[in-house]
Enzyme design. Sequence first.
Site, PDB file in Angstrom:
ATOM      1  N   ASP A  64       8.941  16.038  -6.814  1.00 39.52           N
ATOM      2  CA  ASP A  64       9.828  16.362  -5.866  1.00 39.52           C
ATOM      3  C   ASP A  64       9.397  18.164  -4.793  1.00 39.52           C
ATOM      4  O   ASP A  64       9.329  18.888  -6.191  1.00 39.52           O
ATOM      5  CB  ASP A  64      11.256  15.923  -6.313  1.00 39.52           C
ATOM      6  CG  ASP A  64      11.273  16.405  -7.926  1.00 39.52           C
ATOM      7  OD1 ASP A  64       9.776  17.153  -8.732  1.00 39.52           O
ATOM      8  OD2 ASP A  64      12.240  16.960  -8.294  1.00 39.52           O
ATOM      9  N   GLU A  65      10.405  18.348  -4.759  1.00 39.18           N
ATOM     10  CA  GLU A  65      10.829  19.629  -4.208  1.00 39.18           C
ATOM     11  C   GLU A  65       9.505  20.630  -4.086  1.00 39.18           C
ATOM     12  O   GLU A  65       9.564  21.408  -5.347  1.00 39.18           O
ATOM     13  CB  GLU A  65      12.115  19.844  -5.438  1.00 39.18           C
ATOM     14  CG  GLU A  65      13.034  19.707  -5.159  1.00 39.18           C
ATOM     15  CD  GLU A  65      14.732  19.526  -5.683  1.00 39.18           C
ATOM     16  OE1 GLU A  65      15.663  19.594  -5.657  1.00 39.18           O
ATOM     17  OE2 GLU A  65      14.743  20.133  -6.897  1.00 39.18           O
ATOM     18  N   VAL A  66       8.845  20.407  -3.326  1.00 35.57           N
ATOM     19  CA  VAL A  66       7.495  20.886  -3.694  1.00 35.57           C
ATOM     20  C   VAL A  66       7.870  22.115  -2.078  1.00 35.57           C
ATOM     21  O   VAL A  66       7.351  22.322  -1.470  1.00 35.57           O
ATOM     22  CB  VAL A  66       6.464  20.459  -2.909  1.00 35.57           C
ATOM     23  CG1 VAL A  66       5.430  21.740  -3.068  1.00 35.57           C
ATOM     24  CG2 VAL A  66       6.218  19.471  -4.527  1.00 35.57           C
TER      25      VAL A  66
END
Length: 577
Positions: free
Chosen positions: A245-247
């Site tokens: 997530d949230e790269v």
Amino acid sequence: MQGPRKAVLVRLIVFLLIVMAAMKWFSNSSVEEHVSEPDMFWGKREGDVMSPEEESKVQEEAPKHAEGELEKPQEPWKQEEKPDQQQQDQEKPKLHPVKDFSSTQMRIIHLDLKGAAPKVSYLEQIFPLLFKLGANGVLIEYEDMFPYSGDLEILKSENAYSVEDIEKIQHLAELSKLEVIPLVQVFGHLEFVLKHEKYHALREVTKFPNSLNPHMPDSLLLVKGLISQVLDRHPKASWIHVGADEVYHLGEGEESKNWLNSNNGDKGKMFLNHMKKVGGFIVSKYPGVSLLMWDDMMRQISVEILEESGIALFASPMIWDYSSQLNIELIETYISNYAKAGFKTVWFASSFKGASGSAQIWTPINQHMNNQLSWLKVIGAMEKHPSIRFQGIALTGWQRYDHFSALCELFPVAVPAMAVCLQSLVHGGFNDEARKQTLNILGCNSINLDKSFCEGGGAFAGYEIYQMVHHIKENLKMEIDNLLQDGHIRGTFSRYHRKYRFANPRNIEMFGDRVFKLHDNWEKLIQDLYIHMGNIYFPDTVEEWMEENVYFYMDQLKELVKDYKQIIQLNGRPKTS
């Protein structure tokens, strides 16, 4: 005599023929077993030696898998690694037991250990509670609490669990019928790794420790090492959650920019390429283990690209949303898209703590309960999507927003909210039966949803901390602020008076007893809290929580007491210069 001798000779010949046939049969059987054994890798068991022709054939086959291609997860992919024994051991397949969860809907409690990780002795008390409340699994995000070894030893924190602790955690979970799902971040939120100078070269953006550069050869080697060490210590795991997530800042590194320029700027495909390599490694080395991943990075990727990537062959998306009122229509769009892309199962993620503020001290029960109720509506509408099956929901309990952020609510503080959320899912809402069971299991007399407070003598582990933190939240700041704003203190013992050691003893004696009493009362409560927190948490957690939530106010009170004691002994002397 010749007749008997001839008969004996014939019997001997027949016997020898039978023995030779038996030996040949056993030899063929052994060869068949050799070929079908599950611990093979690239067609050879550990210890077998390839002929030069076989070795040449393997070397020719491996490069055929171009970057991002993973049509057959059980086959090797393109990689540049040193052919040493450690690497061979890392690649060797390891069978995990295959369990059938097709008729089981999972209710998973997320334990975020990147902050305020509890001692194993506390988990021993909490796991039976989770089971009673309706959970059947735990999602453990170890981060730096895992006992990494070898080249990765630098990653573990000072208070990391031991190998024996990891084994005990799984044993305790098994006793409470909880499935253990380890979570290992493999792309974004790798701050606990990339903060180390040793791994700075693997950052997507040099100055930010958030995300991994997917184009560096050592990036995949690092991820393989993380996964291998964790899964090797979880031999009964049916799932592994790989985060993803949230790269943040993906595509901003120089290598990524070059790749995007050559690939029509398709950031989604770049993301999927890395995840396919990770997934391919897991399904090759750990047959029987399924992948879970947060879905946010896939939401903007087209159905066609998702389907073409083949990621649905080995992973399931976990759609997360912690809002009190979900946008159900939007979430159903995600589900529909994932079904079209070929995913067979889908998971959801709600929250029971840690989603109402990055430095929250108290858990708002209503907010988290309403989040579960919204998810129940989504679950109830899954019949609209017959080609994809709802597998389970993870109730997240975030302890930090990232490795560098402040602590969210402590776990004992969130236990009542967790109980309400789980029982709401079990009973289809927080109805009378859910309320009754919640109070009975927690040992509380009543629960006030509006005030987010479990009233009465609670019986759950950590209840003392729950009570004391509530008292601090309600009174510490207020009482000290009220004292400092008192008219007598502002008029006769202001910051100016204290700075120049200048005050009339007659005036300040009027509030001295009040100052000392307030100070002593809070000192006693804080010492008690120290003891109870020390029973559950490691010293660094106790210090951090106190620094963030107590010392800021107590330091003001302590300074006031110290100045009072010093200045009253001056008996009304002139100002100091």
